[in-house]
Design a protein around this motif. Structure first.
Motif, mmCIF file in Angstrom:
data_model
loop_
_atom_site.group_PDB
_atom_site.id
_atom_site.type_symbol
_atom_site.label_atom_id
_atom_site.label_comp_id
_atom_site.label_asym_id
_atom_site.label_seq_id
_atom_site.Cartn_x
_atom_site.Cartn_y
_atom_site.Cartn_z
ATOM 1 N N SER A 75 -10.294 11.378 -13.905
ATOM 2 C CA SER A 75 -11.125 11.728 -12.759
ATOM 3 C C SER A 75 -12.533 11.222 -13.051
ATOM 4 C CB SER A 75 -11.104 13.234 -12.502
ATOM 5 O OG SER A 75 -11.534 13.940 -13.656
ATOM 6 N N VAL A 76 -13.368 11.264 -12.026
ATOM 7 C CA VAL A 76 -14.692 10.659 -12.132
ATOM 8 C C VAL A 76 -15.759 11.654 -11.697
ATOM 9 C CG1 VAL A 76 -16.151 8.826 -11.186
ATOM 10 C CG2 VAL A 76 -13.782 8.351 -11.755
ATOM 11 N N GLY A 77 -16.882 11.634 -12.405
ATOM 12 C CA GLY A 77 -18.024 12.454 -12.007
ATOM 13 C C GLY A 77 -18.144 13.720 -12.816
ATOM 14 N N SER A 78 -19.214 14.460 -12.549
ATOM 15 C CA SER A 78 -19.491 15.663 -13.320
ATOM 16 C C SER A 78 -19.227 16.942 -12.536
ATOM 17 C CB SER A 78 -20.950 15.626 -13.805
ATOM 18 O OG SER A 78 -21.817 15.430 -12.711
ATOM 19 N N VAL A 87 0.839 -1.211 0.000
ATOM 20 C CA VAL A 87 0.000 0.000 0.000
ATOM 21 C C VAL A 87 0.866 1.250 0.000
ATOM 22 C CG1 VAL A 87 -1.644 1.323 1.383
ATOM 23 C CG2 VAL A 87 -1.988 -1.121 1.047
ATOM 24 N N LEU A 88 1.910 1.281 0.823
ATOM 25 C CA LEU A 88 2.794 2.447 0.865
ATOM 26 C C LEU A 88 3.533 2.644 -0.451
ATOM 27 C CD1 LEU A 88 4.293 2.186 4.460
ATOM 28 C CD2 LEU A 88 2.628 3.844 3.602
ATOM 29 N N ALA A 89 3.967 1.571 -1.075
ATOM 30 C CA ALA A 89 4.665 1.684 -2.361
ATOM 31 C C ALA A 89 3.732 2.220 -3.431
ATOM 32 C CB ALA A 89 5.227 0.328 -2.774
ATOM 33 N N ALA A 90 2.493 1.788 -3.437
ATOM 34 C CA ALA A 90 1.528 2.272 -4.425
ATOM 35 C C ALA A 90 1.219 3.740 -4.188
ATOM 36 C CB ALA A 90 0.249 1.442 -4.366
ATOM 37 N N ALA A 91 1.131 4.154 -2.942
ATOM 38 C CA ALA A 91 0.822 5.547 -2.623
ATOM 39 C C ALA A 91 1.999 6.464 -2.953
ATOM 40 C CB ALA A 91 0.437 5.667 -1.162
ATOM 41 N N ALA A 92 3.210 5.952 -2.903
ATOM 42 C CA ALA A 92 4.387 6.771 -3.157
ATOM 43 C C ALA A 92 4.531 7.131 -4.628
ATOM 44 C CB ALA A 92 5.637 6.030 -2.689
ATOM 45 N N ASP A 93 4.010 6.345 -5.529
ATOM 46 C CA ASP A 93 4.108 6.600 -6.964
ATOM 47 C C ASP A 93 2.707 6.813 -7.516
ATOM 48 O OD1 ASP A 93 4.791 6.841 -9.582
ATOM 49 O OD2 ASP A 93 5.484 4.791 -9.852
ATOM 50 N N PRO A 94 2.288 8.087 -7.702
ATOM 51 C CA PRO A 94 0.921 8.347 -8.134
ATOM 52 C C PRO A 94 0.654 7.998 -9.595
ATOM 53 C CG PRO A 94 2.143 10.386 -7.993
ATOM 54 C CD PRO A 94 3.038 9.301 -7.463
ATOM 55 N N VAL A 95 1.695 7.755 -10.388
ATOM 56 C CA VAL A 95 1.504 7.403 -11.796
ATOM 57 C C VAL A 95 1.652 5.897 -11.943
ATOM 58 C CG1 VAL A 95 2.333 7.728 -14.148
ATOM 59 C CG2 VAL A 95 2.403 9.628 -12.538
ATOM 60 N N ALA A 96 0.630 5.278 -12.525
ATOM 61 C CA ALA A 96 0.664 3.837 -12.724
ATOM 62 C C ALA A 96 1.823 3.471 -13.644
ATOM 63 C CB ALA A 96 -0.646 3.367 -13.336
ATOM 64 N N PRO A 97 2.434 2.319 -13.451
ATOM 65 C CA PRO A 97 3.505 1.909 -14.354
ATOM 66 C C PRO A 97 2.955 1.671 -15.759
ATOM 67 C CG PRO A 97 2.894 0.117 -12.903
ATOM 68 C CD PRO A 97 2.136 1.325 -12.443
ATOM 69 N N SER A 124 -3.466 8.047 -12.882
ATOM 70 C CA SER A 124 -2.587 8.699 -13.856
ATOM 71 C C SER A 124 -1.800 7.626 -14.597
ATOM 72 C CB SER A 124 -1.613 9.648 -13.162
ATOM 73 O OG SER A 124 -2.302 10.686 -12.530
ATOM 74 N N TYR A 125 -1.480 7.928 -15.861
ATOM 75 C CA TYR A 125 -0.761 6.966 -16.691
ATOM 76 C C TYR A 125 0.159 7.749 -17.626
ATOM 77 C CZ TYR A 125 -0.020 2.893 -19.701
ATOM 78 O OH TYR A 125 0.545 1.850 -20.393
ATOM 79 N N PRO A 126 1.378 7.281 -17.884
ATOM 80 C CA PRO A 126 2.285 8.015 -18.779
ATOM 81 C C PRO A 126 1.670 8.193 -20.171
ATOM 82 C CG PRO A 126 3.435 6.213 -17.690
ATOM 83 C CD PRO A 126 1.980 6.041 -17.388
ATOM 84 N N ALA A 127 1.745 9.418 -20.693
ATOM 85 C CA ALA A 127 1.241 9.672 -22.045
ATOM 86 C C ALA A 127 2.094 8.886 -23.032
ATOM 87 C CB ALA A 127 1.301 11.156 -22.360
ATOM 88 N N PRO A 128 1.454 8.304 -24.056
ATOM 89 C CA PRO A 128 2.235 7.524 -25.028
ATOM 90 C C PRO A 128 3.145 8.421 -25.858
ATOM 91 C CG PRO A 128 -0.037 7.729 -25.742
ATOM 92 C CD PRO A 128 0.036 8.322 -24.375
ATOM 93 N N ALA A 129 4.256 7.870 -26.281
ATOM 94 C CA ALA A 129 5.198 8.596 -27.130
ATOM 95 C C ALA A 129 4.628 8.710 -28.541
ATOM 96 C CB ALA A 129 6.528 7.849 -27.156
ATOM 97 N N ALA A 130 5.241 9.562 -29.334
ATOM 98 C CA ALA A 130 4.820 9.727 -30.727
ATOM 99 C C ALA A 130 4.833 8.373 -31.423
ATOM 100 C CB ALA A 130 5.756 10.701 -31.432
ATOM 101 N N GLY A 131 3.814 8.101 -32.205
ATOM 102 C CA GLY A 131 3.713 6.836 -32.927
ATOM 103 C C GLY A 131 3.065 5.724 -32.131
ATOM 104 N N GLN A 132 2.666 5.999 -30.893
ATOM 105 C CA GLN A 132 2.010 4.992 -30.067
ATOM 106 C C GLN A 132 0.597 5.450 -29.727
ATOM 107 O OE1 GLN A 132 4.639 4.738 -26.664
ATOM 108 N NE2 GLN A 132 5.761 3.046 -27.580
#
Length: 138
Positions: free
Chosen positions: A97-100, A26-36, A109-117
């Motif tokens: 995010s979720v909701g209106s 849980v602590l490791a997941a909380a320390a990195d807010p961007v998913a691998p 959060s997830y890393p934006a894909p590089a050009a061509g991906q």
């Protein structure tokens, strides 16, 4: 089966190890807010190369894509809808995010894909407990 002091001690130690392992995860997941980044060798769907594909669950899913100018674009996707992004991805992260609400908190959060991906993201769970999973397409 008879419970002896030795068996109870072994069970207590095993339970303690399990609690420590779960806490560390849980602590490791909380320390990195961007998913691998998850990368697939499967190409994007025909006609949608280099695009983002976002599928909402039972709730409104907001996707913020970074842009070259740094501002980015946020798109609200209705429940049970798939949206294909035609915008170019900049550097940074995709934020979900979720909701209106006007400014809902980021839930994933997830890393934006590089050009061509491209990227394929699917939301599930509930509005109160959303889950988002993404995969970069080469």
């Amino acid at each position: 089966m008879e419970f002896t002091a030795k068996r109870l001690a072994v069970a207590a130690v095993a339970a303690g190890v399990a609690v420590v392992a779960i806490g560390a995860t849980v602590l490791a997941a909380a320390a990195d807010p961007v998913a691998p980044e998850v990368v697939s060798v499967t190409p994007a769907e025909a006609g949608h190369e280099n695009q983002g594909k976002y599928t909402a669950g039972d709730y409104v899913l907001n996707v913020h894509e970074p842009a070259e100018d740094g501002d980015g674009i946020t798109t609200a996707i209705g429940p049970h809808t798939t949206y294909y992004s035609k915008s170019r991805h900049g550097t940074g992260v995709l934020e979900f995010s979720v909701g209106s609400d006007d400014d809902p908190p980021v839930v994933f959060s997830y890393p934006a894909p590089a050009a061509g991906q491209g990227v394929d993201c699917v939301a599930s769970g509930t509005e109160a407990a959303p889950r988002v999973w993404c995969e970069t397409k080469r």
